[in-house]
Design an enzyme around this catalytic site. Structure first.
Site: not given
Length: 129
Positions: A67-70
């Site tokens: 779950v790559p996120h920013t």
């Protein structure tokens, strides 16, 4: 909050072409540009922000999922997409396994609640299935 509240159907990639972490993140961010969810001029800084987040610790949560996120000031609301890699991508996951299913999230810095609710939603859906 439901998947449909933040995952853009037009940005979903059922077979990612990239075969490494950076490439997959770049491809998924670009899918949000193509779907008119983020501006093309913001794509590079968003990609960099996600990769910087990955340096803090992999978002590969195990069982083939990441779950790559920013948080990024260029978005006015939570946006996201889903990508699938049949061959899997090395994401330095917690369990050491390759990632096949990715959920990419970008949220405005001033909406941390939405960001957390989306992460919880993804976690709940994966746990219940």
């Amino acid at each position: 909050m439901k998947f449909g509240d933040f995952v853009n159907g037009d940005a979903i990639r059922v077979e990612l072409a990239a075969d490494d972490k950076e490439g997959v993140i770049h491809e998924m961010v670009n899918s949000l540009v193509v779907a008119s969810q983020i501006a093309e001029e913001d794509a590079e800084s968003i990609t960099e922000a996600i990769l910087k987040r990955e340096e803090l610790g992999s978002t590969g949560i195990g069982r083939g999922v990441a779950v790559p996120h920013t948080k990024h000031p260029s978005v006015g609301r939570l946006v996201g997409t889903v990508g699938v890699s049949s061959d899997g991508v090395d994401f330095n996951s917690l369990d050491g396994e390759k990632v096949q299913l990715l959920f990419l999230l970008i949220s405005p810095p001033d909406r941390p609640g939405d960001h957390l609710r989306a992460l919880e939603n993804i976690s709940r859906q994966l746990r219940d299935n």
